[in-house]
Design an enzyme around this catalytic site. Structure first.
Site, PDB file in Angstrom:
ATOM      1  N   LYS A 111      20.406   3.473  -0.604  1.00  0.00           N
ATOM      2  CA  LYS A 111      20.699   4.714  -1.335  1.00  0.00           C
ATOM      3  C   LYS A 111      21.791   4.458  -2.377  1.00  0.00           C
ATOM      4  O   LYS A 111      21.742   4.982  -3.482  1.00  0.00           O
ATOM      5  CB  LYS A 111      21.120   5.821  -0.359  1.00  0.00           C
ATOM      6  CG  LYS A 111      19.928   6.416   0.400  1.00  0.00           C
ATOM      7  CD  LYS A 111      20.215   7.831   0.860  1.00  0.00           C
ATOM      8  CE  LYS A 111      19.013   8.670   1.193  1.00  0.00           C
ATOM      9  NZ  LYS A 111      18.106   8.320   2.210  1.00  0.00           N
ATOM     10  N   LYS A 193       7.862   2.364   1.580  1.00  0.00           N
ATOM     11  CA  LYS A 193       7.552   3.047   2.843  1.00  0.00           C
ATOM     12  C   LYS A 193       7.185   4.517   2.588  1.00  0.00           C
ATOM     13  O   LYS A 193       7.752   5.144   1.687  1.00  0.00           O
ATOM     14  CB  LYS A 193       8.814   2.971   3.711  1.00  0.00           C
ATOM     15  CG  LYS A 193       8.703   3.623   5.060  1.00  0.00           C
ATOM     16  CD  LYS A 193      10.069   3.588   5.745  1.00  0.00           C
ATOM     17  CE  LYS A 193      10.161   4.637   6.821  1.00  0.00           C
ATOM     18  NZ  LYS A 193      11.506   5.052   7.110  1.00  0.00           N
ATOM     19  N   LYS A 196       9.562  10.867   4.312  1.00  0.00           N
ATOM     20  CA  LYS A 196       9.478  12.322   4.155  1.00  0.00           C
ATOM     21  C   LYS A 196      10.424  12.879   3.101  1.00  0.00           C
ATOM     22  O   LYS A 196      10.174  13.930   2.551  1.00  0.00           O
ATOM     23  CB  LYS A 196       9.685  13.012   5.504  1.00  0.00           C
ATOM     24  CG  LYS A 196      11.049  12.773   6.130  1.00  0.00           C
ATOM     25  CD  LYS A 196      11.156  13.540   7.426  1.00  0.00           C
ATOM     26  CE  LYS A 196      11.119  12.638   8.645  1.00  0.00           C
ATOM     27  NZ  LYS A 196      12.183  11.638   8.734  1.00  0.00           N
TER      28      LYS A 196
HETATM   29  N1  AQP Z   1       6.262   5.086   7.075  1.00  0.00           N
HETATM   30  C1  AQP Z   1       6.500   4.844   8.351  1.00  0.00           C
HETATM   31  N2  AQP Z   1       5.759   3.910   9.006  1.00  0.00           N
HETATM   32  C2  AQP Z   1       5.974   3.651  10.319  1.00  0.00           C
HETATM   33  N3  AQP Z   1       6.927   4.272  11.064  1.00  0.00           N
HETATM   34  C3  AQP Z   1       7.657   5.207  10.447  1.00  0.00           C
HETATM   35  N4  AQP Z   1       8.648   6.000  10.889  1.00  0.00           N
HETATM   36  C4  AQP Z   1       9.074   6.796   9.879  1.00  0.00           C
HETATM   37  N5  AQP Z   1       8.368   6.537   8.758  1.00  0.00           N
HETATM   38  C5  AQP Z   1       7.496   5.552   9.075  1.00  0.00           C
HETATM   39  C6  AQP Z   1       9.162   5.945  12.259  1.00  0.00           C
HETATM   40  O1  AQP Z   1       9.279   7.245  12.784  1.00  0.00           O
HETATM   41  C7  AQP Z   1      10.424   7.287  13.657  1.00  0.00           C
HETATM   42  C8  AQP Z   1      11.297   8.422  13.260  1.00  0.00           C
HETATM   43  O2  AQP Z   1      11.794   8.163  11.966  1.00  0.00           O
HETATM   44  P1  AQP Z   1      12.740   9.184  11.247  1.00  0.00           P
HETATM   45  O3  AQP Z   1      11.888  10.213  10.607  1.00  0.00           O
HETATM   46  O4  AQP Z   1      13.751   9.639  12.199  1.00  0.00           O
HETATM   47  O5  AQP Z   1      13.511   8.304  10.189  1.00  0.00           O
HETATM   48  P2  AQP Z   1      13.055   7.449   8.985  1.00  0.00           P
HETATM   49  O6  AQP Z   1      12.417   6.172   9.437  1.00  0.00           O
HETATM   50  O7  AQP Z   1      14.249   7.301   8.103  1.00  0.00           O
HETATM   51  O8  AQP Z   1      11.926   8.328   8.300  1.00  0.00           O
HETATM   52  P3  AQP Z   1      11.827   8.735   6.785  1.00  0.00           P
HETATM   53  O9  AQP Z   1      10.600   9.574   6.657  1.00  0.00           O
HETATM   54  O10 AQP Z   1      11.916   7.521   5.888  1.00  0.00           O
HETATM   55  O11 AQP Z   1      13.081   9.671   6.649  1.00  0.00           O
HETATM   56  P4  AQP Z   1      14.056   9.849   5.448  1.00  0.00           P
HETATM   57  O12 AQP Z   1      13.194   9.926   4.217  1.00  0.00           O
HETATM   58  O13 AQP Z   1      14.758  11.147   5.717  1.00  0.00           O
HETATM   59  O14 AQP Z   1      15.002   8.687   5.461  1.00  0.00           O
HETATM   60  C9  AQP Z   1      11.135   5.946  13.547  1.00  0.00           C
HETATM   61  O15 AQP Z   1      10.772   5.129  14.644  1.00  0.00           O
HETATM   62  C10 AQP Z   1      10.609   5.419  12.252  1.00  0.00           C
HETATM   63  O16 AQP Z   1      10.667   4.013  12.164  1.00  0.00           O
END
Ligand code: AQP
Length: 330
Positions: A111, A193, A196
């Protein structure tokens, strides 16, 4: 029975990445492990959130847990902030983590590298809170997507250091990364990746969006001009991502899907991927609707928080005793 813990941070609406990389696996694990799954709401506020939207996302998250098949009779489901001990152990972990360790954590680094401003102290230290979430429950295993492995490694290092200094206190956890689907990529930029909170409308499949939109996103997923269906993440990241999604949901091996599409075009392949994804998501949405209408969420969270809190209280007492923080408690 070995213990397992995981959580999702509903900083936006949950995605197909969350489903494939995390949710589906939790459901399988609940029969073989003593499973704790929480809604990581304290992690959401490391970046600014609209309170009304956050509240909805939190409720949707727990409803999706239940809709996916997590059974409160088999596992403990709770809201992180209902167990106050998380924040307190988080502070203790903050005080036992080195700056160098936090500087190596990729989320903050990424970030910052993107030039984002007004980054909070919470975003910098949240891996400590995550370590507290894990160590609180003596979790043996933590299922995570590929990019979260680093956080479990930090939890391991902190646990080992604490145990060495003050005697056996924490179980040292192991990360569990799924073989297929540990990193689902964006449909609009398959080198990134699926996330969300990336403002990636076309590239991100939201679990609760209209199925027609999901189908359209898959049909317009970015591919390449090579015109053959092959698993080659380096040269064909888009097609490889779609193969991973298909295989993770259908259970069919990537090799077998590739063999079926020998000599056929991308249009037909995408149609099949869309069908596989939409059928799965439609089932999930039907269940989600049933859960919301059943009104069981409040009771599930209350029971879950009570159970989690008993364990958390005990662990925090032990940690505080070891550190010399308590005066009268033995
Ligand atoms: N694209 C992905 N592929 C596989 N696994 C994923 N996870 C999230 N995105 C993917 C897995 O979901 C679990 C919870 O993740 P999280 O939502 O708490 O955090 P994150 O990985 O930071 O998800 P985001 O969507 O990328 O969130 P933001 O955008 O807010 O930073 C974890 O086991 C994660 O690996």
């Amino acid at each position: 029975m070995k213990r397992m813990l995981s959580g999702i941070k509903p900083s936006g609406q949950l995605t197909l990445g969350n489903y494939i990389g995390a949710l589906r696996n939790f459901v399988k694990y609940q029969d073989d492990y003593e499973l704790f799954v929480f809604v990581a709401n304290l992690h959401c506020i490391t970046v600014p959130q609209d309170p009304a939207q956050l509240k909805k996302n939190l409720k949707d998250c727990i409803a999706i847990y239940l809709a996916c098949g997590l059974d409160p009779e088999k596992c403990t489901l709770f809201l992180q902030s209902d167990v106050l001990e998380h924040a307190q152990l988080g502070w203790i972990i903050d005080c036992n983590t080195y700056l160098g360790e936090l500087n190596r954590q990729t989320q903050f680094k990424d970030k910052k590298a993107k030039g984002e401003t007004n980054l909070t102290a919470g975003l910098y230290t949240y891996p400590c809170l995550m370590a507290a979430d894990i160590l609180m429950y003596d979790a043996d295993y933590v299922p995570v997507g590929a990019d979260q492995k680093q956080h479990v490694e930090l939890a391991r290092d902190v646990a080992e250091r604490f145990n060495n200094r003050l005697g056996d206190t924490f179980v040292v956890p192991e990360p569990v990364v799924a073989e297929v689907g540990a990193k689902i990529m964006s449909l609009s930029d398959p080198t990134k990746k699926m996330s969300k909170s990336e403002n990636d409308d076309k590239g991100c499949i939201i679990l609760l969006e209209d199925i027609a939109i999901t189908r359209k996103k898959i049909m317009s997923a970015v591919t390449d001009s090579l015109a053959y269906v092959r698993f080659d993440p380096e040269n064909q990241p888009g097609i490889s991502n779609l193969l991973t999604i298909h295989s993770a949901i259908s259970g069919e091996s990537i090799d077998s899907i590739v063999a079926r599409y020998e000599g056929k075009g991308y249009g037909e392949f995408k149609k099949e991927v869309a069908e596989v994804v939409c059928t799965e998501i439609q089932k999930l949405q039907d269940e989600y609707k049933r859960v919301i209408e059943s009104g069981i969420i409040e009771k599930v969270l209350e029971d879950g928080a009570n159970k989690a809190q008993r364990i958390a209280r005990k662990k925090l007492n032990k940690v505080q005793r070891k550190l010399g923080l308590d005066i009268f408690r033995k």
